[in-house]
Design a protein around this motif. Structure first.
Motif, PDB file in Angstrom:
ATOM      1  N   PRO A  50      -3.475   5.529   8.049  1.00  0.00           N
ATOM      2  CA  PRO A  50      -2.637   4.356   7.760  1.00  0.00           C
ATOM      3  C   PRO A  50      -2.734   3.322   8.878  1.00  0.00           C
ATOM      4  O   PRO A  50      -2.986   3.654  10.038  1.00  0.00           O
ATOM      5  CB  PRO A  50      -1.223   4.940   7.677  1.00  0.00           C
TER       6      PRO A  50
ATOM      7  N   ASN B  48       5.032  -0.294   2.460  1.00  0.00           N
ATOM      8  CA  ASN B  48       4.268   0.920   2.161  1.00  0.00           C
ATOM      9  C   ASN B  48       5.117   1.988   1.473  1.00  0.00           C
ATOM     10  O   ASN B  48       4.677   3.118   1.301  1.00  0.00           O
ATOM     11  CB  ASN B  48       3.589   1.488   3.415  1.00  0.00           C
TER      12      ASN B  48
ATOM     13  N   ILE C 201       0.875  -1.177   0.000  1.00  0.00           N
ATOM     14  CA  ILE C 201       0.000   0.000   0.000  1.00  0.00           C
ATOM     15  C   ILE C 201       0.909   1.222   0.000  1.00  0.00           C
ATOM     16  O   ILE C 201       1.667   1.438   0.956  1.00  0.00           O
ATOM     17  CB  ILE C 201      -0.920   0.068   1.239  1.00  0.00           C
ATOM     18  N   ASP C 202       0.867   1.982  -1.066  1.00  0.00           N
ATOM     19  CA  ASP C 202       1.699   3.179  -1.140  1.00  0.00           C
ATOM     20  C   ASP C 202       1.253   4.161  -0.055  1.00  0.00           C
ATOM     21  O   ASP C 202       0.070   4.488   0.054  1.00  0.00           O
ATOM     22  CB  ASP C 202       1.544   3.816  -2.527  1.00  0.00           C
ATOM     23  N   ARG C 203       2.200   4.608   0.754  1.00  0.00           N
ATOM     24  CA  ARG C 203       1.877   5.548   1.827  1.00  0.00           C
ATOM     25  C   ARG C 203       1.121   6.769   1.291  1.00  0.00           C
ATOM     26  O   ARG C 203       0.218   7.314   1.937  1.00  0.00           O
ATOM     27  CB  ARG C 203       3.175   5.993   2.514  1.00  0.00           C
TER      28      ARG C 203
END
Length: 451
Positions: free
Chosen positions: A392, A411, A380-382
């Motif tokens: 998050p 992330n 999951i891209d930050r």
């Protein structure tokens, strides 16, 4: 006809704009941001907006219609001007119906497989030399655009998305098309920001079935218990055509369908694709293509873009990219690769990118979906958390939701890339699944390093 597109840069929107331009319409449009490939493709046809932004002065009474994209907001200045002037405003599904209301409309719906089934039908119709119009959600080999509109085609094949039509039309798109032949591939809860409960989501498919025209056909997967139950509850006047898995074999990494004693070797694989083929077959038979001809034509179908698409391969490894992002798609894709290559290890990586997949409550729907992978990776891209304004959550929350303590979680794209570049994929397959782009990771460069 003079038609103006508000938010012309969208995937379906710019393809519809090009299709209308090719049909002889006077097409203009606007958008606040234009990405590739939309920008280059609009420029090729001379309908690229001169500059980005919204310009209400472009909305004048001599427009015959305004087509509103989902990307536009309800306070868009061009939309407000069109409403003020009383110009007819369409969503793009509205306008697709307007262009196809005198044709036989085939609408393919379902939580998964829509694009592939639509693509299969288009491939077979093209091979058979049939005239048809179409709307499909991916770029296909042999088709210049994702929308094709003509005056003389007797049928239109439409990929029917259940997401909303426009900011001012909150109906699911596939409710608008009024299918003569409807397909439902399966029902697995998605789009929870719009359909907050599974029952509410199921209702959308029931309504879709009820929009099928009198004496029409509903083609559906009998392997989906939720869908089968929903169809059996219908009391409307239509012909119900269930489908199941065909007889098939897998030999030396090639899947073949067996029909009437003959083998048809396929270029695609996986039980989900075998089911997709049966849906497409029933549609094509309704359009007067024989079973034998259908299977002959489908043997040359290579798949839709980003659907188990081969990034690269050698004698003992293959790297795939796939659009899978929901739990049902993730399970089907992993199952397909494991069944096709039972002697190879499977490294599966999924990017959670959509609103539904990132919702912490919905995340539990992924429990067990990656258990058949020998190595499971979730990314999951930050920045995605930030863009979607979602709090998050840590790696442990992801591992618990997936019910997989061995799962790796990243992330940051840089950390994910380090992990992927360090993989040994000898006698293994790497499956990269996302509706996003893995934080900008170049899969071709990764392929060159690993293979």
């Amino acid at each position: 006809m003079r038609v103006h597109f508000i938010a012309i840069g969208g995937s379906a929107m710019h393809n519809l704009a090009i299709a209308l331009h090719k049909k002889g319409f006077n097409v203009t449009g606007s958008d606040d941001v234009l990405f590739e490939p939309s920008a280059s493709r609009l420029a090729k046809y001379g309908i690229m907006p001169a500059q980005e932004g919204w310009f209400p002065e472009h909305i004048t009474r001599d427009l015959d219609a305004v087509i509103l994209g989902m990307h536009a907001r309800i306070d868009n200045p061009e939309l407000l001007k069109a409403q003020e002037l009383g110009i007819k405003i369409y969503s793009y599904p509205d306008y697709i119906y307007e262009q196809s209301k005198d044709k036989v409309r085939v609408v393919i719906g379902g939580s998964h497989g829509k694009t592939t089934i639509t693509s299969m039908i288009l491939h077979v119709l093209q091979q058979a030399g049939k005239k048809f119009d179409y709307l499909v959600g991916a770029q296909l080999a042999g088709f210049e655009t994702m929308v094709g509109l003509t005056d003389d085609a007797p049928v239109m094949i439409i990929e029917g998305d259940e997401y909303l039509a426009s900011p001012i039309d909150r109906r699911p798109k596939f409710h608008i098309y009024k299918a003569d032949i409807g397909v439902i591939s399966g029902i697995a809860w998605d789009h929870i920001n719009v359909f907050p409960t599974f029952d509410n989501y199921i209702d959308q498919f029931k309504i879709f079935a009820e929009t099928i025209q009198p004496n029409g056909r509903l083609i559906y997967s009998q392997t989906d218990q939720v869908l089968d139950s929903m169809v059996n509850s219908l009391t409307i006047d239509l012909k119900k055509l269930p489908y199941n898995l065909p007889e098939y074999t897998i030999e030396n990494g090639v899947t073949s369908i067996i029909s009437d004693g003959k083998k048809y070797a396929l270029e695609v694989f996986g039980q989900h694709n075998l089911l997709n083929i049966q849906a497409a077959r029933l549609v094509c038979e309704a359009l007067e293509i024989s079973t034998a001809d259908f299977y002959t034509y489908i043997t040359t179908f290579k798949g839709a873009a980003r659907r188990l698409e081969v990034v690269g391969k050698n004698d003992n490894a293959t790297i795939f990219k796939d659009f899978a992002h929901s739990p049902s798609k993730l399970t089907a894709t992993i199952d397909a690769v494991k069944a096709q290559f039972p002697d190879r290890k499977l490294i599966a990586c999924i990017e959670l990118h959509t609103f539904s997949s990132l919702n912490k409550e919905f995340l539990n729907e992924y429990a067990g979906t990656m258990n058949k992978a020998d190595k499971a990776i979730v990314f999951i891209d930050r920045k995605t958390f930030e863009q979607k304004k979602i709090e998050p959550y840590p790696a442990e929350a992801v591992k618990n939701a997936f019910a997989n303590t061995n799962l790796l979680f990243f992330n940051e794209p840089e950390e994910l890339l380090k992990c992927l570049e360090a993989l040994n994929i000898s006698n293994a397959n790497l499956l990269m699944m996302s509706s996003g782009n893995f934080g900008g990771i170049n899969l071709v460069e990764l392929k060159n390093k690993l293979l």
